[in-house]
Design an enzyme around this catalytic site. Sequence first.
Site, PDB file in Angstrom:
ATOM      1  N   GLN A 282       0.837  -1.200   0.000  1.00 20.11           N
ATOM      2  CA  GLN A 282       0.000   0.000   0.000  1.00 20.11           C
ATOM      3  C   GLN A 282       0.875   1.255   0.000  1.00 20.11           C
ATOM      4  O   GLN A 282       0.569   2.228  -0.682  1.00 20.11           O
ATOM      5  CB  GLN A 282      -0.949  -0.002   1.206  1.00 20.11           C
ATOM      6  CG  GLN A 282      -2.050   1.027   1.102  1.00 20.11           C
ATOM      7  CD  GLN A 282      -3.070   0.740   0.010  1.00 20.11           C
ATOM      8  OE1 GLN A 282      -3.299  -0.412  -0.364  1.00 20.11           O
ATOM      9  NE2 GLN A 282      -3.690   1.773  -0.509  1.00 20.11           N
TER      10      GLN A 282
ATOM     11  N   TRP B 118      -7.282   8.890  -4.955  1.00 16.79           N
ATOM     12  CA  TRP B 118      -7.307   7.697  -5.812  1.00 16.79           C
ATOM     13  C   TRP B 118      -6.687   6.468  -5.187  1.00 16.79           C
ATOM     14  O   TRP B 118      -7.032   5.342  -5.546  1.00 16.79           O
ATOM     15  CB  TRP B 118      -6.639   8.009  -7.150  1.00 16.79           C
ATOM     16  CG  TRP B 118      -7.405   9.067  -7.851  1.00 16.79           C
ATOM     17  CD1 TRP B 118      -7.100  10.399  -7.958  1.00 16.79           C
ATOM     18  CD2 TRP B 118      -8.663   8.903  -8.506  1.00 16.79           C
ATOM     19  NE1 TRP B 118      -8.086  11.063  -8.636  1.00 16.79           N
ATOM     20  CE2 TRP B 118      -9.059  10.172  -8.990  1.00 16.79           C
ATOM     21  CE3 TRP B 118      -9.493   7.806  -8.729  1.00 16.79           C
ATOM     22  CZ2 TRP B 118     -10.247  10.361  -9.682  1.00 16.79           C
ATOM     23  CZ3 TRP B 118     -10.675   8.009  -9.427  1.00 16.79           C
ATOM     24  CH2 TRP B 118     -11.038   9.264  -9.899  1.00 16.79           C
ATOM     25  N   VAL B 119      -5.760   6.655  -4.278  1.00 18.84           N
ATOM     26  CA  VAL B 119      -5.130   5.532  -3.572  1.00 18.84           C
ATOM     27  C   VAL B 119      -5.075   5.932  -2.104  1.00 18.84           C
ATOM     28  O   VAL B 119      -4.441   6.933  -1.762  1.00 18.84           O
ATOM     29  CB  VAL B 119      -3.693   5.260  -4.093  1.00 18.84           C
ATOM     30  CG1 VAL B 119      -3.055   4.121  -3.308  1.00 18.84           C
ATOM     31  CG2 VAL B 119      -3.702   4.941  -5.580  1.00 18.84           C
ATOM     32  N   ALA B 120      -5.741   5.181  -1.267  1.00 21.17           N
ATOM     33  CA  ALA B 120      -5.761   5.550   0.150  1.00 21.17           C
ATOM     34  C   ALA B 120      -4.368   5.414   0.747  1.00 21.17           C
ATOM     35  O   ALA B 120      -3.664   4.433   0.477  1.00 21.17           O
ATOM     36  CB  ALA B 120      -6.742   4.669   0.913  1.00 21.17           C
TER      37      ALA B 120
ATOM     38  N   SER C  25      -6.015   2.997   4.635  1.00 22.16           N
ATOM     39  CA  SER C  25      -6.542   2.029   3.673  1.00 22.16           C
ATOM     40  C   SER C  25      -7.081   0.794   4.373  1.00 22.16           C
ATOM     41  O   SER C  25      -6.482   0.298   5.336  1.00 22.16           O
ATOM     42  CB  SER C  25      -5.440   1.616   2.695  1.00 22.16           C
ATOM     43  OG  SER C  25      -5.929   0.612   1.830  1.00 22.16           O
TER      44      SER C  25
ATOM     45  N   HIS D  53      -7.447  -2.040   2.674  1.00 25.33           N
ATOM     46  CA  HIS D  53      -6.826  -3.203   2.016  1.00 25.33           C
ATOM     47  C   HIS D  53      -5.829  -3.919   2.936  1.00 25.33           C
ATOM     48  O   HIS D  53      -5.890  -5.149   3.041  1.00 25.33           O
ATOM     49  CB  HIS D  53      -6.151  -2.791   0.706  1.00 25.33           C
ATOM     50  CG  HIS D  53      -7.114  -2.569  -0.419  1.00 25.33           C
ATOM     51  ND1 HIS D  53      -7.693  -3.603  -1.132  1.00 25.33           N
ATOM     52  CD2 HIS D  53      -7.593  -1.430  -0.964  1.00 25.33           C
ATOM     53  CE1 HIS D  53      -8.484  -3.114  -2.070  1.00 25.33           C
ATOM     54  NE2 HIS D  53      -8.451  -1.791  -1.987  1.00 25.33           N
TER      55      HIS D  53
ATOM     56  N   ASP E 229     -11.146  -4.776  -4.640  1.00 21.49           N
ATOM     57  CA  ASP E 229     -11.356  -4.083  -5.908  1.00 21.49           C
ATOM     58  C   ASP E 229     -11.881  -5.137  -6.875  1.00 21.49           C
ATOM     59  O   ASP E 229     -11.302  -6.214  -6.992  1.00 21.49           O
ATOM     60  CB  ASP E 229     -10.054  -3.473  -6.420  1.00 21.49           C
ATOM     61  CG  ASP E 229      -9.555  -2.346  -5.523  1.00 21.49           C
ATOM     62  OD1 ASP E 229     -10.347  -1.817  -4.723  1.00 21.49           O
ATOM     63  OD2 ASP E 229      -8.369  -1.991  -5.633  1.00 21.49           O
TER      64      ASP E 229
ATOM     65  N   GLU F  19     -14.502   5.682  -7.137  1.00 26.15           N
ATOM     66  CA  GLU F  19     -13.904   4.364  -7.402  1.00 26.15           C
ATOM     67  C   GLU F  19     -15.014   3.331  -7.599  1.00 26.15           C
ATOM     68  O   GLU F  19     -15.503   2.741  -6.641  1.00 26.15           O
ATOM     69  CB  GLU F  19     -12.978   3.937  -6.257  1.00 26.15           C
ATOM     70  CG  GLU F  19     -11.752   4.801  -6.121  1.00 26.15           C
ATOM     71  CD  GLU F  19     -10.767   4.278  -5.078  1.00 26.15           C
ATOM     72  OE1 GLU F  19     -10.986   3.186  -4.502  1.00 26.15           O
ATOM     73  OE2 GLU F  19      -9.767   4.970  -4.839  1.00 26.15           O
TER      74      GLU F  19
ATOM     75  N   HIS G 269     -14.242  -0.332  -5.919  1.00 28.01           N
ATOM     76  CA  HIS G 269     -13.878  -0.566  -4.520  1.00 28.01           C
ATOM     77  C   HIS G 269     -15.110  -0.900  -3.675  1.00 28.01           C
ATOM     78  O   HIS G 269     -16.050  -0.110  -3.589  1.00 28.01           O
ATOM     79  CB  HIS G 269     -13.193   0.696  -3.969  1.00 28.01           C
ATOM     80  CG  HIS G 269     -12.676   0.531  -2.572  1.00 28.01           C
ATOM     81  ND1 HIS G 269     -11.373   0.185  -2.311  1.00 28.01           N
ATOM     82  CD2 HIS G 269     -13.286   0.664  -1.371  1.00 28.01           C
ATOM     83  CE1 HIS G 269     -11.198   0.131  -0.998  1.00 28.01           C
ATOM     84  NE2 HIS G 269     -12.354   0.408  -0.414  1.00 28.01           N
TER      85      HIS G 269
END
Length: 170
Positions: A78, A98-100, A105, A107, A114, A143, A146
């Site tokens: 990540q 766009w990307v935690a 996050s 993930h 995703d 997103e 997600h």
Amino acid sequence: CSHQSFHPLALEFRTSNVIVGCLVEERSLGEGPIPYSLTAPKVLNETLEWRFKAAQAAAEVDGVSLQITSGYRSIERQKYLFSKAVKKYGSYMAAAKWVAPPEISHHPMGLAIDVNYPRNPSSAKWLEKNGYKFGLCRTFKNEWWHFEGNIAPGWKCPKMMKDATVLLNS
């Protein structure tokens, strides 16, 4: 509860009795939002995985193909993805849309997936419309791919957040 026969997508579903619960050969899809773990996982949360399998089987009946294209990610992965986004978008806050960032996050907690990213948003739309039945919700407006297990199966999904920067302020 869901029961899986010999074929991985041959699932049967039933509402469990509150007292009896699921039978030995069945898997529970949970009775609420999937909680955060106090220990760092190294895999996708099992309940989230079963919820996705149940949704995937139902989608297949409707002629829709769903695949997890990214699920559990290590903190290191990540961090790497976020640093690439910072370079691409020019700042921490722009990248976080766009990307935690790794500290927020879901993930690395094994609690986010995703689906069909980067291709096939129309199939992911099926999950957006039907995921609540399985306890899966699209989380961010920006997103389409997600999803998280942030409700009990059958509950109404919460309003989507604008993007992951909202989590920075909570």
